[in-house]
Design a protein around this motif. Structure first.
Motif, PDB file in Angstrom:
ATOM      1  N   LEU A 189       0.848  -1.185   0.000  1.00  0.00           N
ATOM      2  CA  LEU A 189       0.000   0.000   0.000  1.00  0.00           C
ATOM      3  C   LEU A 189       0.887   1.239   0.000  1.00  0.00           C
ATOM      4  CD1 LEU A 189      -2.729  -0.875   2.675  1.00  0.00           C
ATOM      5  CD2 LEU A 189      -2.818  -1.219   0.199  1.00  0.00           C
ATOM      6  N   GLY A 190       0.641   2.138  -0.946  1.00  0.00           N
ATOM      7  CA  GLY A 190       1.297   3.429  -0.958  1.00  0.00           C
ATOM      8  C   GLY A 190       0.336   4.481  -0.432  1.00  0.00           C
ATOM      9  N   ILE A 191       0.780   5.303   0.515  1.00  0.00           N
ATOM     10  CA  ILE A 191      -0.093   6.291   1.139  1.00  0.00           C
ATOM     11  C   ILE A 191       0.574   7.666   1.047  1.00  0.00           C
ATOM     12  CG2 ILE A 191      -1.247   7.010   3.268  1.00  0.00           C
ATOM     13  CD1 ILE A 191      -1.219   4.074   4.130  1.00  0.00           C
ATOM     14  N   GLY A 192      -0.178   8.639   0.557  1.00  0.00           N
ATOM     15  CA  GLY A 192       0.269  10.025   0.536  1.00  0.00           C
ATOM     16  C   GLY A 192      -0.600  10.849   1.468  1.00  0.00           C
ATOM     17  N   ILE A 193       0.019  11.580   2.376  1.00  0.00           N
ATOM     18  CA  ILE A 193      -0.711  12.353   3.383  1.00  0.00           C
ATOM     19  C   ILE A 193      -0.298  13.817   3.271  1.00  0.00           C
ATOM     20  CG2 ILE A 193      -1.222  12.638   5.833  1.00  0.00           C
ATOM     21  CD1 ILE A 193      -0.325   9.765   6.272  1.00  0.00           C
ATOM     22  N   GLY A 194      -1.277  14.691   3.117  1.00  0.00           N
ATOM     23  CA  GLY A 194      -0.998  16.122   3.082  1.00  0.00           C
ATOM     24  C   GLY A 194      -0.845  16.648   1.678  1.00  0.00           C
ATOM     25  N   GLY A 195      -0.236  17.833   1.576  1.00  0.00           N
ATOM     26  CA  GLY A 195      -0.121  18.488   0.289  1.00  0.00           C
ATOM     27  C   GLY A 195      -1.491  18.922  -0.200  1.00  0.00           C
ATOM     28  N   SER A 196      -1.750  18.672  -1.485  1.00  0.00           N
ATOM     29  CA  SER A 196      -3.038  18.957  -2.100  1.00  0.00           C
ATOM     30  C   SER A 196      -3.559  17.660  -2.696  1.00  0.00           C
ATOM     31  CB  SER A 196      -2.852  20.012  -3.197  1.00  0.00           C
ATOM     32  OG  SER A 196      -1.881  19.556  -4.131  1.00  0.00           O
ATOM     33  N   VAL A 197      -4.694  17.739  -3.389  1.00  0.00           N
ATOM     34  CA  VAL A 197      -5.255  16.535  -3.999  1.00  0.00           C
ATOM     35  C   VAL A 197      -4.223  15.864  -4.904  1.00  0.00           C
ATOM     36  CG1 VAL A 197      -6.988  15.672  -5.607  1.00  0.00           C
ATOM     37  CG2 VAL A 197      -7.628  17.379  -3.888  1.00  0.00           C
ATOM     38  N   ASP A 198      -3.634  16.631  -5.822  1.00  0.00           N
ATOM     39  CA  ASP A 198      -2.696  16.046  -6.766  1.00  0.00           C
ATOM     40  C   ASP A 198      -1.395  15.628  -6.086  1.00  0.00           C
ATOM     41  OD1 ASP A 198      -2.417  18.821  -6.370  1.00  0.00           O
ATOM     42  OD2 ASP A 198      -1.209  19.060  -8.178  1.00  0.00           O
ATOM     43  N   LYS A 199      -0.923  16.413  -5.129  1.00  0.00           N
ATOM     44  CA  LYS A 199       0.324  16.084  -4.436  1.00  0.00           C
ATOM     45  C   LYS A 199       0.183  14.783  -3.659  1.00  0.00           C
ATOM     46  CE  LYS A 199       4.508  17.033  -2.830  1.00  0.00           C
ATOM     47  NZ  LYS A 199       5.706  17.092  -3.701  1.00  0.00           N
ATOM     48  N   ALA A 200      -0.925  14.599  -2.971  1.00  0.00           N
ATOM     49  CA  ALA A 200      -1.140  13.383  -2.188  1.00  0.00           C
ATOM     50  C   ALA A 200      -1.149  12.151  -3.090  1.00  0.00           C
ATOM     51  CB  ALA A 200      -2.449  13.473  -1.403  1.00  0.00           C
ATOM     52  N   MET A 201      -1.800  12.255  -4.263  1.00  0.00           N
ATOM     53  CA  MET A 201      -1.867  11.115  -5.170  1.00  0.00           C
ATOM     54  C   MET A 201      -0.489  10.777  -5.720  1.00  0.00           C
ATOM     55  SD  MET A 201      -4.986  10.122  -5.108  1.00  0.00           S
ATOM     56  CE  MET A 201      -5.195   9.064  -6.524  1.00  0.00           C
ATOM     57  N   VAL A 202       0.287  11.790  -6.086  1.00  0.00           N
ATOM     58  CA  VAL A 202       1.635  11.549  -6.601  1.00  0.00           C
ATOM     59  C   VAL A 202       2.505  10.910  -5.530  1.00  0.00           C
ATOM     60  CG1 VAL A 202       3.754  12.667  -7.398  1.00  0.00           C
ATOM     61  CG2 VAL A 202       1.560  13.343  -8.364  1.00  0.00           C
ATOM     62  N   MET A 203       2.434  11.393  -4.300  1.00  0.00           N
ATOM     63  CA  MET A 203       3.239  10.819  -3.221  1.00  0.00           C
ATOM     64  C   MET A 203       2.886   9.357  -2.990  1.00  0.00           C
ATOM     65  SD  MET A 203       3.701  13.762  -0.290  1.00  0.00           S
ATOM     66  CE  MET A 203       1.945  13.931   0.063  1.00  0.00           C
ATOM     67  N   ALA A 204       1.597   9.035  -3.002  1.00  0.00           N
ATOM     68  CA  ALA A 204       1.184   7.645  -2.776  1.00  0.00           C
ATOM     69  C   ALA A 204       1.722   6.738  -3.865  1.00  0.00           C
ATOM     70  CB  ALA A 204      -0.338   7.570  -2.710  1.00  0.00           C
ATOM     71  N   LYS A 205       1.630   7.191  -5.118  1.00  0.00           N
ATOM     72  CA  LYS A 205       2.132   6.379  -6.232  1.00  0.00           C
ATOM     73  C   LYS A 205       3.648   6.220  -6.141  1.00  0.00           C
ATOM     74  CE  LYS A 205       0.016   5.184  -9.443  1.00  0.00           C
ATOM     75  NZ  LYS A 205      -0.209   5.703 -10.786  1.00  0.00           N
ATOM     76  N   GLN A 206       4.351   7.301  -5.850  1.00  0.00           N
ATOM     77  CA  GLN A 206       5.812   7.236  -5.787  1.00  0.00           C
ATOM     78  C   GLN A 206       6.303   6.398  -4.602  1.00  0.00           C
ATOM     79  OE1 GLN A 206       6.892  11.401  -5.789  1.00  0.00           O
ATOM     80  NE2 GLN A 206       7.030  11.486  -8.027  1.00  0.00           N
ATOM     81  N   ALA A 207       5.558   6.405  -3.522  1.00  0.00           N
ATOM     82  CA  ALA A 207       5.977   5.639  -2.343  1.00  0.00           C
ATOM     83  C   ALA A 207       6.072   4.149  -2.642  1.00  0.00           C
ATOM     84  CB  ALA A 207       5.003   5.881  -1.189  1.00  0.00           C
ATOM     85  N   LEU A 208       5.299   3.679  -3.624  1.00  0.00           N
ATOM     86  CA  LEU A 208       5.304   2.256  -3.960  1.00  0.00           C
ATOM     87  C   LEU A 208       6.651   1.792  -4.500  1.00  0.00           C
ATOM     88  CD1 LEU A 208       1.806   1.990  -5.658  1.00  0.00           C
ATOM     89  CD2 LEU A 208       2.455   1.080  -3.422  1.00  0.00           C
ATOM     90  N   ASN A 209       7.484   2.729  -4.947  1.00  0.00           N
ATOM     91  CA  ASN A 209       8.787   2.369  -5.494  1.00  0.00           C
ATOM     92  C   ASN A 209       9.874   2.251  -4.429  1.00  0.00           C
ATOM     93  OD1 ASN A 209       7.803   2.432  -8.186  1.00  0.00           O
ATOM     94  ND2 ASN A 209       8.036   4.655  -8.232  1.00  0.00           N
ATOM     95  N   GLU A 210       9.539   2.529  -3.180  1.00  0.00           N
ATOM     96  CA  GLU A 210      10.534   2.455  -2.113  1.00  0.00           C
ATOM     97  C   GLU A 210      10.775   1.000  -1.698  1.00  0.00           C
ATOM     98  OE1 GLU A 210       9.095   4.935   1.022  1.00  0.00           O
ATOM     99  OE2 GLU A 210       9.147   6.765  -0.190  1.00  0.00           O
TER     100      GLU A 210
END
Length: 498
Positions: A189-210
């Motif tokens: 599960l990739g989770i993005g918390i904070g930022g804006s709508v688009d920022k949160a979605m990008v963070m969640a997607k990018q977190a999956l690569n860690e």
């Protein structure tokens, strides 16, 4: 300092897309193997074993892990001091790489991208364009994260703007419980918390690569609120008992990756993006010295597995002589080995059948008392009968259940994940059954297909109606002729008290 050229990017991204089509990341293999060793649910353990065997077969055969070879996602982090010899936009350069990779004759990958998404939805034929995200960072290199994201997991993405005082963990756990098994757990599960709508979605997607590091994190203990939240979510999600493929078990997530960013005082945006059992990504850096060199995983990372014991008591089913009385004897959670002839068809084929019936046209295929498999296989290469041919998410076909079961007389439906309540009722009403193959075991499944031919709708490509001849294709009874669903009984059995 030598310049980073367009060819460096195109060659590297194309190689990366081929690489991730048949190599799981080594950390994912190790995490899945550890989960398999400790799993106590027989059904979930068998599903994970199939995923691991399929992964090793794909690595050795250099063929796709999953028939859904994914939409390409690329994050490029461009150092502000990097020397670039580019004459075109990066989107154009990356798209050239996608076309090259997906049209590779040695390992063709399935084209799944459609243009005009709200209209004709015609396939682009080469899986371009990629979903590209570009960042400017410090340094003199260009770093790339390249991943291939399947539709089953992508469709389970969720977003909410919570009250600032709300519990992120509560929202994630409640959301995962409602997501169903269409994202093919166990995964990440990739989770993005904070930022804006688009920022949160990008963070969640990018977190999956860690990197997957939940075991090490647990061993040393959390040192930040983010790490504590990760462990809480892992424990609570696994306590739901969803398990591999939703069959019920101890492991639903292998890890939870989390990124956060400052946000508005009145907001708490949270994005959740799951990655399935076909987790595919790689990272590389370009410095002007040429294309990236990617290192293959060590074969010792995969456990040696044999299905002899697991399947020795499985019921063998001849689809060519199947009766409704035989179907009535199947039990939820039971393993079957299917042989004989099977029809295929998924979204586009079902839609065309519906249109033909509405127009009073005769169908080119009879479905009466037949089995239908929801699949869009990869094109074969060499002496293959068919390329990787794992199941697609069945809930998309729920709207056609009455048409297929009651009007056309289908006896058995096959795919992955749960069915909706109305479809389960229709299955029971028609004394039919629903079976699941393991999502993430596409290459393994393809080896059970001994012959394949297109019967109808050839213009639909991978969504055409095929007839497969099978020999011992492994499946699990998900909904029996009485309407009992293993996707309800399995997780209920393995759910831990709150």
């Amino acid at each position: 300092m030598p310049a980073i050229t367009e060819d460096h990017v195109t060659d590297s991204v194309a190689d990366a897309l081929q690489f991730i089509s048949y190599y799981h990341p080594a950390d994912f293999i190790r995490a899945m193997a550890n989960a398999w060793r400790t799993e106590q649910s027989a059904a979930a353990r068998d599903a994970m074993a199939q995923i691991l065997v399929n992964s090793r077969m794909a690595a050795l055969g250099r063929r796709p892990i999953c028939q859904d070879t994914g939409v390409v996602n690329v994050t490029a982090r461009i150092g502000v001091q990097a020397q670039l010899d580019w004459r075109r936009p990066l989107q154009d350069i990356v798209d050239d790489a996608v076309r090259r990779a997906y049209r590779n004759s040695d390992n063709p990958l399935r084209a799944s991208v459609v243009a005009d998404p709200f209209g004709r939805r015609g396939n682009t034929g080469d899986n371009a364009p990629a979903m590209l995200h570009v960042e400017m960072v410090a340094g003199d290199k260009v770093d790339f994260d390249v991943s291939a994201k399947g539709g089953g997991s992508e469709n389970k993405t969720r977003f909410a703007v919570l009250n600032p005082s709300a519990s992120v963990a509560d929202w994630v756990v409640e959301t995962v419980e409602k997501m169903g098994a269409g994202w093919c757990p166990p995964g990440i599960l990739g989770i993005g918390i904070g930022g804006s709508v688009d920022k949160a979605m990008v963070m969640a997607k990018q977190a999956l690569n860690e990197p997957i590091d939940a075991t090490g994190l647990r061993a040393r203990g959390p040192q930040t609120p983010e790490e504590a939240l990760r462990l809480e979510i892992i424990d609570r999600v696994n306590a739901l008992g969803i398990g591999a493929q939703g069959l019920g078990g101890q492991t639903t997530v292998l890890d939870v990756k989390l990124r956060s960013f400052p946000t508005h005082a009145a907001s708490l945006p949270v994005a959740l993006v799951p990655n399935c059992a076909a987790t595919r990504h790689v990272h590389f850096s370009l410095d002007g010295g040429g294309p990236a060199r990617l290192e293959a995983p060590d074969l010792s990372d995969w456990p040696e597995l044999d299905f002899g014991d697991a399947w020795k008591d499985a019921r063998r089913v001849d689809l060519d002589s199947l009766t409704r009385d035989q179907i009535a004897s199947w039990q939820p959670g039971e393993t079957l080995l299917l042989s004989g002839h099977l029809l295929t068809g998924r979204d586009a084929a079902h839609r065309r059948i519906e249109q033909m019936l509405a127009a009073g046209e005769e169908l080119p295929v009879s479905f009466r008392d037949r089995a239908i498999y929801y699949v869009g296989p990869v094109d074969p290469v060499g002496d293959e009968i068919v390329g990787p041919a794992g199941p697609t998410t069945s809930t998309r076909m729920d709207r056609y259940s009455d048409m297929m079961l009651e009007r056309l007389g289908v006896a058995v439906m096959m795919g992955k994940a749960e069915r909706g309540p109305a479809t389960v009722e229709a299955i029971a009403r028609n004394k039919a059954a629903y079976l699941i193959a393991v999502g993430g075991a596409a290459y393994l499944v393809s080896k059970a297909i001994r012959e394949a031919r297109v019967l109808a709708f050839e213009d639909l490509g991978m969504e055409a109606i095929h007839e497969f001849t099978l020999k011992d294709m492994p499946v699990t009874v998900a909904v029996d002729a009485r309407g009992s669903s293993v996707h309800e009984s399995g997780p209920r059995m393995w759910r831990m008290p709150a």
